[in-house]
Scaffold this active site. Structure first.
Site, PDB file in Angstrom:
ATOM      1  N   HIS A   1       0.426  -0.521  12.943  1.00  0.00           N
ATOM      2  CA  HIS A   1       1.273   0.135  11.943  1.00  0.00           C
ATOM      3  C   HIS A   1       2.550   0.612  12.626  1.00  0.00           C
ATOM      4  CE1 HIS A   1       2.259   2.326   8.315  1.00  0.00           C
ATOM      5  NE2 HIS A   1       2.627   3.327   9.088  1.00  0.00           N
TER       6      HIS A   1
ATOM      7  N   ASP B   1      -4.176   3.609   6.643  1.00  0.00           N
ATOM      8  CA  ASP B   1      -3.507   4.043   7.876  1.00  0.00           C
ATOM      9  C   ASP B   1      -4.077   5.357   8.432  1.00  0.00           C
ATOM     10  OD1 ASP B   1      -1.827   1.846   7.580  1.00  0.00           O
ATOM     11  OD2 ASP B   1      -0.319   2.977   6.476  1.00  0.00           O
TER      12      ASP B   1
ATOM     13  N   GLY C   1       4.313 -13.309  11.454  1.00  0.00           N
ATOM     14  CA  GLY C   1       3.243 -13.355  12.449  1.00  0.00           C
ATOM     15  C   GLY C   1       3.673 -13.170  13.890  1.00  0.00           C
TER      16      GLY C   1
ATOM     17  N   GLU D   1       5.346  -2.982  19.659  1.00  0.00           N
ATOM     18  CA  GLU D   1       4.157  -3.502  18.979  1.00  0.00           C
ATOM     19  C   GLU D   1       3.568  -4.675  19.757  1.00  0.00           C
ATOM     20  OE1 GLU D   1       4.448  -4.242  14.741  1.00  0.00           O
ATOM     21  OE2 GLU D   1       6.098  -2.828  14.553  1.00  0.00           O
TER      22      GLU D   1
ATOM     23  N   ARG E   1      -1.825  -6.061   2.397  1.00  0.00           N
ATOM     24  CA  ARG E   1      -2.784  -5.891   1.317  1.00  0.00           C
ATOM     25  C   ARG E   1      -3.716  -4.745   1.665  1.00  0.00           C
ATOM     26  NH1 ARG E   1      -4.185  -9.415  -3.058  1.00  0.00           N
ATOM     27  NH2 ARG E   1      -6.209  -8.632  -3.653  1.00  0.00           N
ATOM     28  N   ILE E   2      -3.926  -3.868   0.695  1.00  0.00           N
ATOM     29  CA  ILE E   2      -4.861  -2.764   0.930  1.00  0.00           C
ATOM     30  C   ILE E   2      -6.269  -3.284   0.673  1.00  0.00           C
ATOM     31  CG2 ILE E   2      -5.602  -0.487   0.131  1.00  0.00           C
ATOM     32  CD1 ILE E   2      -2.610   0.041  -0.516  1.00  0.00           C
ATOM     33  N   LEU E   3      -7.155  -3.020   1.628  1.00  0.00           N
ATOM     34  CA  LEU E   3      -8.513  -3.571   1.540  1.00  0.00           C
ATOM     35  C   LEU E   3      -9.438  -2.607   0.800  1.00  0.00           C
ATOM     36  CD1 LEU E   3      -8.777  -4.930   5.183  1.00  0.00           C
ATOM     37  CD2 LEU E   3      -8.210  -6.209   3.097  1.00  0.00           C
TER      38      LEU E   3
ATOM     39  N   ASN F   1       3.348 -10.441  15.690  1.00  0.00           N
ATOM     40  CA  ASN F   1       2.259  -9.756  16.406  1.00  0.00           C
ATOM     41  C   ASN F   1       1.107 -10.722  16.670  1.00  0.00           C
ATOM     42  OD1 ASN F   1       2.635  -6.742  16.914  1.00  0.00           O
ATOM     43  ND2 ASN F   1       3.452  -6.961  14.839  1.00  0.00           N
TER      44      ASN F   1
HETATM   45  C1  GRF Z   1       4.952  -5.224  11.841  1.00  0.00           C
HETATM   46  O1  GRF Z   1       6.013  -4.327  11.954  1.00  0.00           O
HETATM   47  C2  GRF Z   1       3.662  -4.485  11.664  1.00  0.00           C
HETATM   48  O2  GRF Z   1       3.611  -3.273  12.338  1.00  0.00           O
HETATM   49  C3  GRF Z   1       3.649  -4.234  10.184  1.00  0.00           C
HETATM   50  O3  GRF Z   1       4.188  -5.406   9.609  1.00  0.00           O
HETATM   51  C4  GRF Z   1       5.036  -6.041  10.561  1.00  0.00           C
HETATM   52  C5  GRF Z   1       4.522  -7.435  10.725  1.00  0.00           C
HETATM   53  O4  GRF Z   1       5.342  -8.216  11.554  1.00  0.00           O
HETATM   54  N1  GRF Z   1       2.318  -3.894   9.733  1.00  0.00           N
HETATM   55  P1  GRF Z   1       4.815  -9.591  12.135  1.00  0.00           P
HETATM   56  O5  GRF Z   1       4.370 -10.434  10.940  1.00  0.00           O
HETATM   57  O6  GRF Z   1       3.702  -9.321  13.075  1.00  0.00           O
HETATM   58  O7  GRF Z   1       6.006 -10.211  12.799  1.00  0.00           O
END
Ligand code: GRF
Length: 195
Positions: free
Chosen positions: A112, A148, A14, A177, A94-96, A16
């Protein structure tokens, strides 16, 4: 200013999600993170959410087996209960189904780790290195039923440098990100008019 109510869906550490929580501390940020949902019990991000006083819920995917829509209905119940305006997928592995995506058209976004449309799916950093590309990065995009493939909101670019491994490249991309996801959410939360 009425701040949009945001849920973040995670499966892991987590980072992000944490970047979104941090950004939303600013008084002028147009969104607040009010709910975090994990499909994996014990995901690291749940503790971070709780430490920040945010409701953290696990919807374990296991009991639902292959019934993906039943799992999603359980997730949707939490989103409705918390009066969510915008859903952010952040490492939600998970693909929705089209059903859940359809509930959140233009109100569900994802980050992504590639410059879409390049490198959809998994192992993006290893594939970029194997191809010898010199530019790589991350994309925030709207979620559609196709993986995506939704409209791009914001991208951030990094150089691929000699000697990069998937790990070193992933770390460089992750920094980007953490910059672009809060910016993209700010854009969406500002533009989006409640119907
Ligand atoms: C990130 O690289 C995001 O782009 C990808 O999965 C990773 C998740 O990292 N979809 P975090 O859980 O946010 O640290």
């Amino acid at each position: 200013m009425s701040r949009k109510r945001v849920a973040v869906l995670i499966s892991g550490r987590g980072s992000n999600m944490a970047a979104l929580i941090e950004a939303a501390r600013a008084a002028d940020y147009p969104a607040e993170i009010v709910l975090v949902i994990s499909n994996i019990p014990g995901a690291g991000g749940l503790a971070t959410a709780e430490a920040n006083g945010i409701a953290a819920v696990t919807v374990d995917q296991k009991p639902f087996g292959r019934d993906r829509e039943a799992f999603e209905r359980a997730v949707q119940a939490h989103l409705v209960e918390h009066r969510i305006d915008i859903v952010c997928l952040a490492g939600f592995m998970r693909i929705l189904t089209p059903w859940l995506v359809g509930q959140w058209e233009w109100r569900m976004i994802n980050i992504h780790p590639s410059l879409l449309p390049a490198y959809k799916g998994l192992d993006t950093h290893a594939r970029a290195i194997a191809d010898g590309v010199t530019k790589h990065g991350a994309t925030v995009h709207f979620v559609t039923a196709e993986l995506d493939a939704g409209d791009v909101i914001l991208q951030g670019e990094v150089d691929v440098v000699p000697g990069d491994t998937p790990e070193t490249l992933a770390a460089r991309v992750l920094k980007v990100e953490h910059e672009i996801y809060p910016q993209a959410l700010r854009m969406i939360a500002t533009e989006y008019k409640l119907i």
